[in-house]
Design a protein around this motif. Structure first.
Motif: not given
Length: 122
Positions: A59-64
């Motif tokens: 999961v890459d929350k920063t990159g969406g």
């Protein structure tokens, strides 16, 4: 009389070829056959609702973005594989973690493969 006959034949030929030419863009996605992306994803086609099983790998929350191992995406013509998707709503990433099994719907949104619906697998 001959010139009237020739004129009639010429008018009929022009009319028939003009109607065939006018029909071509409508049959080819409105772009005369030059925009192949528009032909494969016409604007009037409703979004696919084919649910696919997936396993969250990252999961890459920063990159969406989320990396998923998934089954075949028939609506996109893709076999089962592991790949990165954008998510339509970044808040969804807070509900996903590595190892989660999910069900999702993916679509091509502005030429980006995007998860447009998702739920925890039952």
């Amino acid at each position: 009389m001959k010139s009237l006959l020739k004129l009639s034949v010429l008018a009929a030929a022009v009319t028939l070829s003009a109607s065939g030419f006018a029909a071509e863009p409508a049959m080819m996605g409105g772009h005369g056959g030059h925009d192949h992306a528009a032909m494969s994803t016409p604007m009037s086609t409703p979004m696919s609702t084919t649910w696919v099983d997936g396993l969250v790998k990252k999961v890459d929350k920063t990159g969406g973005k989320v990396t998923l191992a998934h089954g075949p995406l028939e609506n996109l013509g893709m076999p089962a594989m592991t790949m990165v998707f954008r998510v339509q709503d970044k808040a969804w990433l807070g509900r996903m973690k590595e190892g989660d099994k999910i069900r999702f719907v993916a679509d091509n949104v502005n030429n980006v493969l995007t998860i447009v619906r998702f739920e925890a697998a039952r």
